[in-house]
Design a protein around this motif. Structure first.
Motif, PDB file in Angstrom:
ATOM      1  N   GLY A   6       0.844  -1.181  -0.090  1.00 29.95           N
ATOM      2  CA  GLY A   6       0.169   0.022   0.047  1.00 29.95           C
ATOM      3  C   GLY A   6       0.851   1.174  -0.122  1.00 29.95           C
ATOM      4  O   GLY A   6       2.051   1.271   0.477  1.00 29.95           O
ATOM      5  N   ARG A   7       0.241   2.455  -0.335  1.00 35.97           N
ATOM      6  CA  ARG A   7       0.796   3.661  -0.432  1.00 35.97           C
ATOM      7  C   ARG A   7       0.797   4.219   0.861  1.00 35.97           C
ATOM      8  O   ARG A   7      -0.234   4.257   1.449  1.00 35.97           O
ATOM      9  CB  ARG A   7       0.217   4.498  -1.532  1.00 35.97           C
ATOM     10  N   VAL A   8       1.761   5.113   1.423  1.00 31.59           N
ATOM     11  CA  VAL A   8       1.732   5.672   2.578  1.00 31.59           C
ATOM     12  C   VAL A   8       1.477   7.472   2.379  1.00 31.59           C
ATOM     13  O   VAL A   8       2.674   7.968   1.807  1.00 31.59           O
ATOM     14  CB  VAL A   8       3.095   5.431   3.492  1.00 31.59           C
ATOM     15  N   VAL A   9       0.684   7.982   2.993  1.00 32.70           N
ATOM     16  CA  VAL A   9       0.727   9.369   2.926  1.00 32.70           C
ATOM     17  C   VAL A   9       0.696  10.024   4.286  1.00 32.70           C
ATOM     18  O   VAL A   9      -0.554   9.751   4.838  1.00 32.70           O
ATOM     19  CB  VAL A   9      -0.852   9.645   2.080  1.00 32.70           C
ATOM     20  N   ALA A  10       1.412  10.836   4.591  1.00 32.86           N
ATOM     21  CA  ALA A  10       1.518  11.665   5.660  1.00 32.86           C
ATOM     22  C   ALA A  10       0.940  12.941   5.497  1.00 32.86           C
ATOM     23  O   ALA A  10       1.265  13.569   4.542  1.00 32.86           O
ATOM     24  CB  ALA A  10       2.946  11.588   6.366  1.00 32.86           C
ATOM     25  N   VAL A  11       0.266  13.305   6.548  1.00 31.02           N
ATOM     26  CA  VAL A  11      -0.356  14.827   6.833  1.00 31.02           C
ATOM     27  C   VAL A  11       0.437  15.507   7.919  1.00 31.02           C
ATOM     28  O   VAL A  11       0.441  15.108   8.847  1.00 31.02           O
ATOM     29  CB  VAL A  11      -1.926  14.801   7.113  1.00 31.02           C
ATOM     30  N   VAL A  12       1.257  16.404   7.425  1.00 32.94           N
ATOM     31  CA  VAL A  12       2.104  17.293   8.298  1.00 32.94           C
ATOM     32  C   VAL A  12       1.841  18.804   8.570  1.00 32.94           C
ATOM     33  O   VAL A  12       1.526  19.369   7.602  1.00 32.94           O
ATOM     34  CB  VAL A  12       3.658  16.940   7.521  1.00 32.94           C
ATOM     35  N   SER A  13       1.976  18.975   9.691  1.00 32.80           N
ATOM     36  CA  SER A  13       1.974  20.579   9.875  1.00 32.80           C
ATOM     37  C   SER A  13       2.762  21.017  11.085  1.00 32.80           C
ATOM     38  O   SER A  13       3.282  20.185  11.904  1.00 32.80           O
ATOM     39  CB  SER A  13       0.375  21.011  10.230  1.00 32.80           C
ATOM     40  N   GLN A  14       3.026  22.091  11.221  1.00 36.53           N
ATOM     41  CA  GLN A  14       3.896  22.782  12.173  1.00 36.53           C
ATOM     42  C   GLN A  14       3.245  23.282  13.460  1.00 36.53           C
ATOM     43  O   GLN A  14       3.780  23.080  14.455  1.00 36.53           O
ATOM     44  CB  GLN A  14       4.838  23.859  11.658  1.00 36.53           C
ATOM     45  N   LYS A  15       1.692  23.508  13.160  1.00 39.54           N
ATOM     46  CA  LYS A  15       0.879  23.976  14.401  1.00 39.54           C
ATOM     47  C   LYS A  15      -0.473  23.554  14.342  1.00 39.54           C
ATOM     48  O   LYS A  15      -0.707  22.909  13.341  1.00 39.54           O
ATOM     49  CB  LYS A  15       1.178  25.569  14.451  1.00 39.54           C
ATOM     50  N   GLY A  16      -1.077  23.587  15.637  1.00 42.18           N
ATOM     51  CA  GLY A  16      -2.334  23.232  15.574  1.00 42.18           C
ATOM     52  C   GLY A  16      -3.202  24.069  14.717  1.00 42.18           C
ATOM     53  O   GLY A  16      -2.707  25.357  14.420  1.00 42.18           O
ATOM     54  N   GLY A  17      -4.359  23.744  14.443  1.00 43.76           N
ATOM     55  CA  GLY A  17      -5.134  24.542  13.747  1.00 43.76           C
ATOM     56  C   GLY A  17      -5.325  24.584  12.304  1.00 43.76           C
ATOM     57  O   GLY A  17      -6.192  25.245  11.534  1.00 43.76           O
ATOM     58  N   ALA A  18      -4.381  23.949  11.694  1.00 43.71           N
ATOM     59  CA  ALA A  18      -4.292  23.801  10.466  1.00 43.71           C
ATOM     60  C   ALA A  18      -5.128  22.766   9.699  1.00 43.71           C
ATOM     61  O   ALA A  18      -5.461  22.608   8.430  1.00 43.71           O
ATOM     62  CB  ALA A  18      -2.811  23.289   9.826  1.00 43.71           C
ATOM     63  N   GLY A  19      -5.891  22.049  10.520  1.00 38.67           N
ATOM     64  CA  GLY A  19      -6.756  20.833  10.408  1.00 38.67           C
ATOM     65  C   GLY A  19      -6.429  19.719   9.831  1.00 38.67           C
ATOM     66  O   GLY A  19      -6.703  18.808   8.993  1.00 38.67           O
ATOM     67  N   LYS A  20      -5.237  19.426  10.268  1.00 39.94           N
ATOM     68  CA  LYS A  20      -4.352  18.258   9.971  1.00 39.94           C
ATOM     69  C   LYS A  20      -5.108  16.962  10.198  1.00 39.94           C
ATOM     70  O   LYS A  20      -5.351  16.080   9.351  1.00 39.94           O
ATOM     71  CB  LYS A  20      -3.071  18.084  11.012  1.00 39.94           C
ATOM     72  N   THR A  21      -5.810  16.777  11.245  1.00 39.62           N
ATOM     73  CA  THR A  21      -6.553  15.633  11.482  1.00 39.62           C
ATOM     74  C   THR A  21      -7.569  15.526  11.056  1.00 39.62           C
ATOM     75  O   THR A  21      -8.165  14.612  10.248  1.00 39.62           O
ATOM     76  CB  THR A  21      -6.924  15.455  13.170  1.00 39.62           C
ATOM     77  N   THR A  22      -8.460  16.700  10.599  1.00 39.22           N
ATOM     78  CA  THR A  22      -9.763  16.715   9.645  1.00 39.22           C
ATOM     79  C   THR A  22      -9.409  16.354   8.426  1.00 39.22           C
ATOM     80  O   THR A  22     -10.113  15.275   7.669  1.00 39.22           O
ATOM     81  CB  THR A  22     -10.107  18.182   9.822  1.00 39.22           C
ATOM     82  N   VAL A  23      -8.060  16.434   7.892  1.00 34.22           N
ATOM     83  CA  VAL A  23      -7.763  16.077   6.413  1.00 34.22           C
ATOM     84  C   VAL A  23      -7.354  14.670   6.455  1.00 34.22           C
ATOM     85  O   VAL A  23      -7.968  14.130   5.701  1.00 34.22           O
ATOM     86  CB  VAL A  23      -6.325  16.956   6.216  1.00 34.22           C
ATOM     87  N   ALA A  24      -6.690  14.333   7.508  1.00 32.78           N
ATOM     88  CA  ALA A  24      -6.293  12.839   7.679  1.00 32.78           C
ATOM     89  C   ALA A  24      -7.745  11.927   7.604  1.00 32.78           C
ATOM     90  O   ALA A  24      -7.715  10.946   6.789  1.00 32.78           O
ATOM     91  CB  ALA A  24      -5.775  12.423   8.792  1.00 32.78           C
ATOM     92  N   ILE A  25      -8.782  12.417   8.408  1.00 31.71           N
ATOM     93  CA  ILE A  25     -10.078  11.369   8.442  1.00 31.71           C
ATOM     94  C   ILE A  25     -10.892  11.560   7.046  1.00 31.71           C
ATOM     95  O   ILE A  25     -11.142  10.637   6.766  1.00 31.71           O
ATOM     96  CB  ILE A  25     -10.829  12.055   9.710  1.00 31.71           C
ATOM     97  N   GLN A  26     -10.760  12.664   6.530  1.00 31.78           N
ATOM     98  CA  GLN A  26     -11.621  12.791   5.272  1.00 31.78           C
ATOM     99  C   GLN A  26     -10.690  12.162   3.960  1.00 31.78           C
ATOM    100  O   GLN A  26     -11.442  11.415   3.243  1.00 31.78           O
ATOM    101  CB  GLN A  26     -11.550  14.170   4.881  1.00 31.78           C
ATOM    102  N   LEU A  27      -9.178  12.146   4.163  1.00 31.13           N
ATOM    103  CA  LEU A  27      -8.735  10.984   3.278  1.00 31.13           C
ATOM    104  C   LEU A  27      -9.246   9.669   3.454  1.00 31.13           C
ATOM    105  O   LEU A  27      -9.419   9.004   2.604  1.00 31.13           O
ATOM    106  CB  LEU A  27      -7.320  11.264   3.580  1.00 31.13           C
ATOM    107  N   GLY A  28      -9.163   9.390   4.827  1.00 30.40           N
ATOM    108  CA  GLY A  28      -9.660   7.888   4.862  1.00 30.40           C
ATOM    109  C   GLY A  28     -11.009   7.655   4.507  1.00 30.40           C
ATOM    110  O   GLY A  28     -11.137   6.492   3.711  1.00 30.40           O
TER     111      GLY A  28
END
Length: 221
Positions: A6-28
């Motif tokens: 499988g392909r591995v996709v990382a969602v990366v940010s430097q600070k909170g509030g960028a919506g990182k987890t939201t993006v990860a969940i929606q990608l799922g």
């Protein structure tokens, strides 16, 4: 899934509030919507993605996202096993480019997605993330990176900042996620916008476009 890893996709940010987890969940949810198998790995000590999925009521099991808590070291050790389990492995990283788990994610990822909120302060932090990813790309031929405009509002400032993003070195994906209630509502039910039905059609269309753009970045389209 196929015999290939499988392909591995990382969602990366430097600070909170960028919506990182939201993006990860929606990608799922988006990968699931196109019929692909997907695993989410929560590398963030705050366990936001894991708690998001845990908050799900008794949804049909096929709609529930498989979220695993791991450390960076565990990821390095088990990534091949995860890749054999799913077509796509999405990594939700800590909100720090210096955290060992973030560095571990970049060591195993095929693609690093940087959510960028169109505001001046978020733009500065995005620059720092870009520098790290470009540095890691020089050391890893398989790693690629891209920037995703996220939590976009229809304002003049947002438009100006979005124009500035094109001065970055990493490509801007041909998609964006706007500031919509549907993304917050999906967190409440512990799922993605695809479980919200017709009320979330605009958000679902954004995520579908994002998935298509990510597949293009990965060369899987």
């Amino acid at each position: 899934m196929s015999s290939s890893l499988g392909r591995v996709v990382a969602v990366v940010s430097q600070k909170g509030g960028a919506g990182k987890t939201t993006v990860a969940i929606q990608l799922g949810g988006g990968f699931h919507a196109i019929g692909a198998s997907v695993l989410l790995v929560d590398l963030d000590p705050q366990e936001s993605a894991f708690r998001w999925a845990e908050s799900a009521p008794l949804l049909d099991s096929e709609l529930q996202l498989d979220v695993r808590k791991m450390s960076g070291l565990e990821l390095i050790k088990h990534v091949a096993e995860l890749q054999r389990e799913a077509d796509y492995v999405v990594l939700d990283t800590p909100p720090s480019i210096y955290h060992p788990s973030t560095l571990a994610a970049l060591a195993v990822a095929h693609l690093a997605i940087v959510p960028a909120v169109p505001s001046p302060t978020d733009l500065w932090s995005t620059l720092a993330v870009e520098r790290l990813i470009l540095n890691r790309m020089e050391q890893s031929h398989r790693l690629h990176g891209c920037i995703l405009p996220n939590r976009v509002q229809n304002t003049a400032l947002a438009t100006d900042v979005l124009e500035l993003l094109h001065e970055f070195t990493l490509p801007i994906v041909d998609a964006m996620l706007c500031q919509r209630n549907a993304y917050a509502q999906s967190a409440v039910i512990g799922a993605s916008v695809f479980q919200l039905g017709s009320a979330a059609e605009a958000a679902q269309a954004e995520v579908r476009k994002l998935i298509a753009a990510i597949l293009k970045q990965l060369g899987d389209n």
